[in-house]
Design a protein around this motif. Structure first.
Motif, PDB file in Angstrom:
ATOM      1  N   TYR A   1       0.827  -1.201   0.000  1.00 36.16           N
ATOM      2  CA  TYR A   1       0.000   0.000   0.000  1.00 36.16           C
ATOM      3  C   TYR A   1       0.865   1.255   0.000  1.00 36.16           C
ATOM      4  O   TYR A   1       1.998   1.256   0.481  1.00 36.16           O
ATOM      5  CB  TYR A   1      -0.868   0.046   1.269  1.00 36.16           C
ATOM      6  CG  TYR A   1      -2.010  -0.933   1.292  1.00 36.16           C
ATOM      7  CD1 TYR A   1      -3.256  -0.603   0.744  1.00 36.16           C
ATOM      8  CD2 TYR A   1      -1.863  -2.187   1.875  1.00 36.16           C
ATOM      9  CE1 TYR A   1      -4.312  -1.501   0.778  1.00 36.16           C
ATOM     10  CE2 TYR A   1      -2.914  -3.091   1.911  1.00 36.16           C
ATOM     11  CZ  TYR A   1      -4.136  -2.737   1.360  1.00 36.16           C
ATOM     12  OH  TYR A   1      -5.180  -3.631   1.387  1.00 36.16           O
ATOM     13  N   TYR A   2       0.283   2.339  -0.531  1.00 38.80           N
ATOM     14  CA  TYR A   2       0.774   3.680  -0.258  1.00 38.80           C
ATOM     15  C   TYR A   2       0.066   4.160   1.006  1.00 38.80           C
ATOM     16  O   TYR A   2      -1.131   3.903   1.197  1.00 38.80           O
ATOM     17  CB  TYR A   2       0.454   4.634  -1.404  1.00 38.80           C
ATOM     18  CG  TYR A   2       1.142   4.295  -2.707  1.00 38.80           C
ATOM     19  CD1 TYR A   2       2.509   4.493  -2.866  1.00 38.80           C
ATOM     20  CD2 TYR A   2       0.416   3.768  -3.782  1.00 38.80           C
ATOM     21  CE1 TYR A   2       3.143   4.188  -4.068  1.00 38.80           C
ATOM     22  CE2 TYR A   2       1.036   3.459  -4.980  1.00 38.80           C
ATOM     23  CZ  TYR A   2       2.398   3.666  -5.114  1.00 38.80           C
ATOM     24  OH  TYR A   2       3.025   3.351  -6.292  1.00 38.80           O
ATOM     25  N   VAL A   3       0.809   4.840   1.859  1.00 39.58           N
ATOM     26  CA  VAL A   3       0.232   5.390   3.085  1.00 39.58           C
ATOM     27  C   VAL A   3      -0.012   6.881   2.878  1.00 39.58           C
ATOM     28  O   VAL A   3       0.905   7.628   2.505  1.00 39.58           O
ATOM     29  CB  VAL A   3       1.175   5.168   4.286  1.00 39.58           C
ATOM     30  CG1 VAL A   3       0.548   5.730   5.560  1.00 39.58           C
ATOM     31  CG2 VAL A   3       1.499   3.685   4.447  1.00 39.58           C
ATOM     32  N   GLU A   4      -1.237   7.300   3.070  1.00 43.01           N
ATOM     33  CA  GLU A   4      -1.562   8.713   2.874  1.00 43.01           C
ATOM     34  C   GLU A   4      -0.759   9.589   3.844  1.00 43.01           C
ATOM     35  O   GLU A   4      -0.542   9.205   5.006  1.00 43.01           O
ATOM     36  CB  GLU A   4      -3.058   8.944   3.082  1.00 43.01           C
ATOM     37  CG  GLU A   4      -3.964   8.160   2.137  1.00 43.01           C
ATOM     38  CD  GLU A   4      -3.792   8.555   0.683  1.00 43.01           C
ATOM     39  OE1 GLU A   4      -3.260   9.658   0.422  1.00 43.01           O
ATOM     40  OE2 GLU A   4      -4.177   7.764  -0.201  1.00 43.01           O
ATOM     41  N   PRO A   5      -0.302  10.758   3.388  1.00 41.60           N
ATOM     42  CA  PRO A   5       0.548  11.624   4.239  1.00 41.60           C
ATOM     43  C   PRO A   5      -0.093  12.008   5.565  1.00 41.60           C
ATOM     44  O   PRO A   5       0.604  12.216   6.558  1.00 41.60           O
ATOM     45  CB  PRO A   5       0.780  12.854   3.360  1.00 41.60           C
ATOM     46  CG  PRO A   5       0.567  12.377   1.960  1.00 41.60           C
ATOM     47  CD  PRO A   5      -0.489  11.312   2.044  1.00 41.60           C
ATOM     48  N   THR A   6      -1.420  12.094   5.596  1.00 45.84           N
ATOM     49  CA  THR A   6      -2.108  12.513   6.822  1.00 45.84           C
ATOM     50  C   THR A   6      -2.427  11.349   7.757  1.00 45.84           C
ATOM     51  O   THR A   6      -2.938  11.564   8.857  1.00 45.84           O
ATOM     52  CB  THR A   6      -3.420  13.229   6.461  1.00 45.84           C
ATOM     53  OG1 THR A   6      -4.228  12.351   5.663  1.00 45.84           O
ATOM     54  CG2 THR A   6      -3.136  14.510   5.671  1.00 45.84           C
ATOM     55  N   ALA A   7      -2.141  10.143   7.342  1.00 45.83           N
ATOM     56  CA  ALA A   7      -2.489   8.970   8.138  1.00 45.83           C
ATOM     57  C   ALA A   7      -1.591   8.852   9.367  1.00 45.83           C
ATOM     58  O   ALA A   7      -0.405   9.171   9.319  1.00 45.83           O
ATOM     59  CB  ALA A   7      -2.385   7.704   7.303  1.00 45.83           C
ATOM     60  N   CYS A   8      -2.157   8.396  10.467  1.00 41.35           N
ATOM     61  CA  CYS A   8      -1.407   8.143  11.699  1.00 41.35           C
ATOM     62  C   CYS A   8      -0.967   6.680  11.691  1.00 41.35           C
ATOM     63  O   CYS A   8      -1.812   5.777  11.699  1.00 41.35           O
ATOM     64  CB  CYS A   8      -2.273   8.433  12.919  1.00 41.35           C
ATOM     65  SG  CYS A   8      -1.481   7.974  14.487  1.00 41.35           S
ATOM     66  N   ARG A   9       0.333   6.456  11.682  1.00 38.76           N
ATOM     67  CA  ARG A   9       0.854   5.096  11.588  1.00 38.76           C
ATOM     68  C   ARG A   9       0.398   4.239  12.763  1.00 38.76           C
ATOM     69  O   ARG A   9       0.028   3.070  12.586  1.00 38.76           O
ATOM     70  CB  ARG A   9       2.383   5.115  11.517  1.00 38.76           C
ATOM     71  CG  ARG A   9       3.004   3.737  11.403  1.00 38.76           C
ATOM     72  CD  ARG A   9       4.519   3.790  11.319  1.00 38.76           C
ATOM     73  NE  ARG A   9       4.986   4.476  10.128  1.00 38.76           N
ATOM     74  CZ  ARG A   9       6.262   4.505   9.755  1.00 38.76           C
ATOM     75  NH1 ARG A   9       7.182   3.911  10.500  1.00 38.76           N
ATOM     76  NH2 ARG A   9       6.625   5.134   8.652  1.00 38.76           N
ATOM     77  N   GLU A  10       0.384   4.801  13.972  1.00 34.10           N
ATOM     78  CA  GLU A  10      -0.003   4.034  15.159  1.00 34.10           C
ATOM     79  C   GLU A  10      -1.463   3.597  15.081  1.00 34.10           C
ATOM     80  O   GLU A  10      -1.806   2.459  15.414  1.00 34.10           O
ATOM     81  CB  GLU A  10       0.243   4.858  16.429  1.00 34.10           C
ATOM     82  CG  GLU A  10       1.708   5.086  16.774  1.00 34.10           C
ATOM     83  CD  GLU A  10       2.386   6.108  15.864  1.00 34.10           C
ATOM     84  OE1 GLU A  10       1.660   6.885  15.174  1.00 34.10           O
ATOM     85  OE2 GLU A  10       3.629   6.120  15.819  1.00 34.10           O
ATOM     86  N   GLN A  11      -2.340   4.495  14.628  1.00 34.96           N
ATOM     87  CA  GLN A  11      -3.753   4.144  14.501  1.00 34.96           C
ATOM     88  C   GLN A  11      -3.965   3.096  13.419  1.00 34.96           C
ATOM     89  O   GLN A  11      -4.761   2.154  13.584  1.00 34.96           O
ATOM     90  CB  GLN A  11      -4.572   5.400  14.200  1.00 34.96           C
ATOM     91  CG  GLN A  11      -4.664   6.374  15.360  1.00 34.96           C
ATOM     92  CD  GLN A  11      -5.460   7.619  15.026  1.00 34.96           C
ATOM     93  OE1 GLN A  11      -5.891   7.806  13.882  1.00 34.96           O
ATOM     94  NE2 GLN A  11      -5.658   8.486  15.999  1.00 34.96           N
ATOM     95  N   LEU A  12      -3.246   3.242  12.305  1.00 35.93           N
ATOM     96  CA  LEU A  12      -3.335   2.256  11.243  1.00 35.93           C
ATOM     97  C   LEU A  12      -2.890   0.884  11.724  1.00 35.93           C
ATOM     98  O   LEU A  12      -3.540  -0.129  11.463  1.00 35.93           O
ATOM     99  CB  LEU A  12      -2.477   2.682  10.051  1.00 35.93           C
ATOM    100  CG  LEU A  12      -3.149   3.459   8.934  1.00 35.93           C
ATOM    101  CD1 LEU A  12      -2.135   3.853   7.872  1.00 35.93           C
ATOM    102  CD2 LEU A  12      -4.277   2.658   8.316  1.00 35.93           C
ATOM    103  N   ALA A  13      -1.754   0.858  12.419  1.00 33.14           N
ATOM    104  CA  ALA A  13      -1.223  -0.420  12.916  1.00 33.14           C
ATOM    105  C   ALA A  13      -2.220  -1.085  13.857  1.00 33.14           C
ATOM    106  O   ALA A  13      -2.421  -2.307  13.806  1.00 33.14           O
ATOM    107  CB  ALA A  13       0.115  -0.193  13.608  1.00 33.14           C
ATOM    108  N   ALA A  14      -2.859  -0.300  14.713  1.00 36.19           N
ATOM    109  CA  ALA A  14      -3.836  -0.849  15.651  1.00 36.19           C
ATOM    110  C   ALA A  14      -5.052  -1.406  14.918  1.00 36.19           C
ATOM    111  O   ALA A  14      -5.575  -2.476  15.253  1.00 36.19           O
ATOM    112  CB  ALA A  14      -4.257   0.218  16.652  1.00 36.19           C
ATOM    113  N   ALA A  15      -5.522  -0.678  13.901  1.00 34.54           N
ATOM    114  CA  ALA A  15      -6.685  -1.137  13.130  1.00 34.54           C
ATOM    115  C   ALA A  15      -6.362  -2.423  12.373  1.00 34.54           C
ATOM    116  O   ALA A  15      -7.170  -3.364  12.334  1.00 34.54           O
ATOM    117  CB  ALA A  15      -7.119  -0.042  12.155  1.00 34.54           C
TER     118      ALA A  15
END
Length: 278
Positions: free
Chosen positions: A129-143
């Motif tokens: 995936y590409y990670v959107e610039p505004t995305a929070c890595r910690e929240q993504l990892a948790a989800a």
């Protein structure tokens, strides 16, 4: 004396970054790999077809082994053809309960902050995936963890940054499959001890190997944040003496293949004392 020389391709062996390449370095690398005591393995995020394209474009040696798709596929070169290591894929497939990347992608449909990379960047056990610039890595990892844990799917999340495009990237792999585990599988399969291996890399998806007990070199063109993280991780793991940060050797700049050669000189100097030259 022998050497299993494992190197990343893009911006490690291949001079496709913004920094200049030292004249003659790639040629000396090619000379080194003709030594019968050296077994060459490319350990790359590229697929087999994309790796073959790069080998032809940059005129680098065809390796004895290819670890493709960030450690999720292993190929051996035999009589001019590639043979896929099915035992490796059967092993790592257990983490995904024998699902493939397309099935996993369907589980993540609609998850904010992620955008699928192009089809040629996907593989059976590599979901990119590409990670959107505004995305929070910690929240993504948790989800992601919540989704996969619910289904007893074991994954490894590899975060990296493309220096050329500026894109933040996420590769989702089986938990048992990354570059470090693939190199360890490869060296055991080929009968090499840890100290008979050298790994060269430049980016975030190389960190697991760079910080490990395997002798490694980080090429000088690596980003500063990668260099700092690699050094800190190696120190924390008690492996600081196994990581060399290339900075220049034999008048070269330590970038790309010059950095790989510097790593060989650091950990296996006898190959140069025996008279290999450009």
């Amino acid at each position: 004396m022998r050497l299993l020389l494992c190197t990343d391709m893009d911006r490690t062996l291949l001079p496709n970054g913004p920094q200049p390449e030292s004249p003659g370095a790639r040629r000396l690398f090619s000379v080194l790999t003709t030594d019968s005591r050296v077994q060459l393995a490319y350990v790359t995020g590229r697929s087999l077809p994309l790796a073959e394209e790069a080998i032809a474009e940059y005129e680098v040696p065809v390796p004895d082994m290819l670890v493709a798709d960030i450690g999720t596929a292993i190929f051996a070169r035999e009589q001019g053809a590639w043979r896929r290591d099915t035992a490796w894929e059967e092993l790592i497939g257990q983490d995904w309960r024998q699902l493939d990347s397309a099935a996993l992608a369907r589980l993540l449909t609609g998850l904010p902050g992620l955008r699928l990379q192009e089809e040629d960047r996907q593989a059976r056990f590599k979901l990119s995936y590409y990670v959107e610039p505004t995305a929070c890595r910690e929240q993504l990892a948790a989800a992601l963890a919540a989704i996969f844990q619910q289904r007893a799917i074991r994954v490894s999340l590899i975060w990296s940054h493309d220096e050329i495009t500026g894109a933040d990237l996420l590769d989702i792999l089986p938990a048992s499959a990354d570059k470090y585990l693939a190199v360890q599988f490869l060296r055991r399969r080929m009968g090499f001890s840890v100290d008979e291996v050298l790994f060269a890399g430049d980016s975030g998806n190389d960190l697991a190997v760079l910080a490990s007990e395997i002798p490694a070199v980080l090429v000088a063109n690596a980003r500063q944040d990668v260099a700092e993280k690699a050094a800190a991780m190696a120190m924390a793991a008690g492996n600081a003496d196994k990581l060399h940060l290339a900075g220049g050797w034999l008048g070269m700049n330590g970038c790309y293949s010059a950095g790989i050669l510097e790593g060989v000189a650091r950990y296996q100097p006898a190959f140069f004392q025996d008279g290999i030259s450009a």
